[in-house]
Design a protein around this motif. Structure first.
Motif, PDB file in Angstrom:
ATOM      1  N   ARG A  30       0.855  -1.194   0.000  1.00 47.64           N
ATOM      2  CA  ARG A  30       0.000   0.000   0.000  1.00 47.64           C
ATOM      3  C   ARG A  30       0.886   1.238   0.000  1.00 47.64           C
ATOM      4  O   ARG A  30       1.417   1.641   1.035  1.00 47.64           O
ATOM      5  CB  ARG A  30      -0.898  -0.012   1.239  1.00 47.64           C
ATOM      6  N   GLU A  31       1.069   1.831  -1.169  1.00 49.22           N
ATOM      7  CA  GLU A  31       2.000   2.956  -1.323  1.00 49.22           C
ATOM      8  C   GLU A  31       1.635   4.160  -0.461  1.00 49.22           C
ATOM      9  O   GLU A  31       2.510   4.902  -0.032  1.00 49.22           O
ATOM     10  CB  GLU A  31       2.088   3.361  -2.790  1.00 49.22           C
ATOM     11  N   LYS A  32       0.343   4.366  -0.182  1.00 49.17           N
ATOM     12  CA  LYS A  32      -0.077   5.502   0.635  1.00 49.17           C
ATOM     13  C   LYS A  32       0.463   5.422   2.061  1.00 49.17           C
ATOM     14  O   LYS A  32       0.545   6.426   2.759  1.00 49.17           O
ATOM     15  CB  LYS A  32      -1.604   5.601   0.680  1.00 49.17           C
ATOM     16  N   SER A  33       0.831   4.241   2.507  1.00 43.80           N
ATOM     17  CA  SER A  33       1.301   4.058   3.880  1.00 43.80           C
ATOM     18  C   SER A  33       2.693   4.633   4.120  1.00 43.80           C
ATOM     19  O   SER A  33       3.055   4.904   5.262  1.00 43.80           O
ATOM     20  CB  SER A  33       1.315   2.570   4.236  1.00 43.80           C
ATOM     21  N   ILE A  34       3.494   4.784   3.067  1.00 48.93           N
ATOM     22  CA  ILE A  34       4.871   5.216   3.281  1.00 48.93           C
ATOM     23  C   ILE A  34       5.102   6.693   3.002  1.00 48.93           C
ATOM     24  O   ILE A  34       6.090   7.254   3.441  1.00 48.93           O
ATOM     25  CB  ILE A  34       5.852   4.350   2.464  1.00 48.93           C
ATOM     26  N   ASN A  35       4.221   7.348   2.260  1.00 49.41           N
ATOM     27  CA  ASN A  35       4.264   8.799   2.022  1.00 49.41           C
ATOM     28  C   ASN A  35       5.520   9.298   1.313  1.00 49.41           C
ATOM     29  O   ASN A  35       5.840  10.479   1.398  1.00 49.41           O
ATOM     30  CB  ASN A  35       4.083   9.580   3.330  1.00 49.41           C
ATOM     31  N   ILE A  36       6.297   8.413   0.682  1.00 48.42           N
ATOM     32  CA  ILE A  36       7.419   8.841  -0.161  1.00 48.42           C
ATOM     33  C   ILE A  36       7.436   7.944  -1.394  1.00 48.42           C
ATOM     34  O   ILE A  36       6.728   6.946  -1.465  1.00 48.42           O
ATOM     35  CB  ILE A  36       8.784   8.778   0.574  1.00 48.42           C
ATOM     36  N   ASN A  37       8.271   8.288  -2.327  1.00 55.46           N
ATOM     37  CA  ASN A  37       8.410   7.507  -3.543  1.00 55.46           C
ATOM     38  C   ASN A  37       8.797   6.068  -3.188  1.00 55.46           C
ATOM     39  O   ASN A  37       9.759   5.849  -2.452  1.00 55.46           O
ATOM     40  CB  ASN A  37       9.484   8.143  -4.435  1.00 55.46           C
ATOM     41  N   PHE A  41      12.042   4.630  -1.039  1.00 56.43           N
ATOM     42  CA  PHE A  41      11.852   3.870   0.201  1.00 56.43           C
ATOM     43  C   PHE A  41      12.611   2.549   0.142  1.00 56.43           C
ATOM     44  O   PHE A  41      13.328   2.192   1.076  1.00 56.43           O
ATOM     45  CB  PHE A  41      10.362   3.624   0.434  1.00 56.43           C
TER      46      PHE A  41
END
Length: 66
Positions: A30-37, A41
C-alpha cells in the motif's frame, strides 16, 4: 486495530525473530502508507540491519543502520 498489550507482545516476538537481521527485500502493498516515492523507500530500507524493535503507542518502530 490491535490493543497496546498485543503490540507489546508483537514487539517482543519480533525482537526475538528479526533483531540484528538485514532487510534483504522490500515489498510495498500500500504505497499511501509510506508517504514517499516507493523506489526511494526501497533503496533506503533494503540492506539495512534492524538494530532494535521499539513501540510508540500502537506503532512498531524498527531502527536500522547500514
Amino acid at each position: 486495530m490491535p490493543e497496546l498489550p498485543e503490540m507489546e507482545n508483537y514487539k517482543n516476538l519480533l525482537k526475538d525473530k528479526i533483531a540484528n537481521q538485514v532487510v534483504s527485500d522490500v515489498q510495498i502493498n500500500r504505497e499511501k502508507s509510506i508517504n514517499i516515492n516507493p523506489d526511494l523507500f526501497k533503496k533506503t530500507v533494503q540492506y539495512q540491519q534492524i538494530v532494535d524493535i521499539k513501540r510508540r503507542g500502537k506503532h512498531l518502530l524498527l531502527p536500522a543502520e547500514k
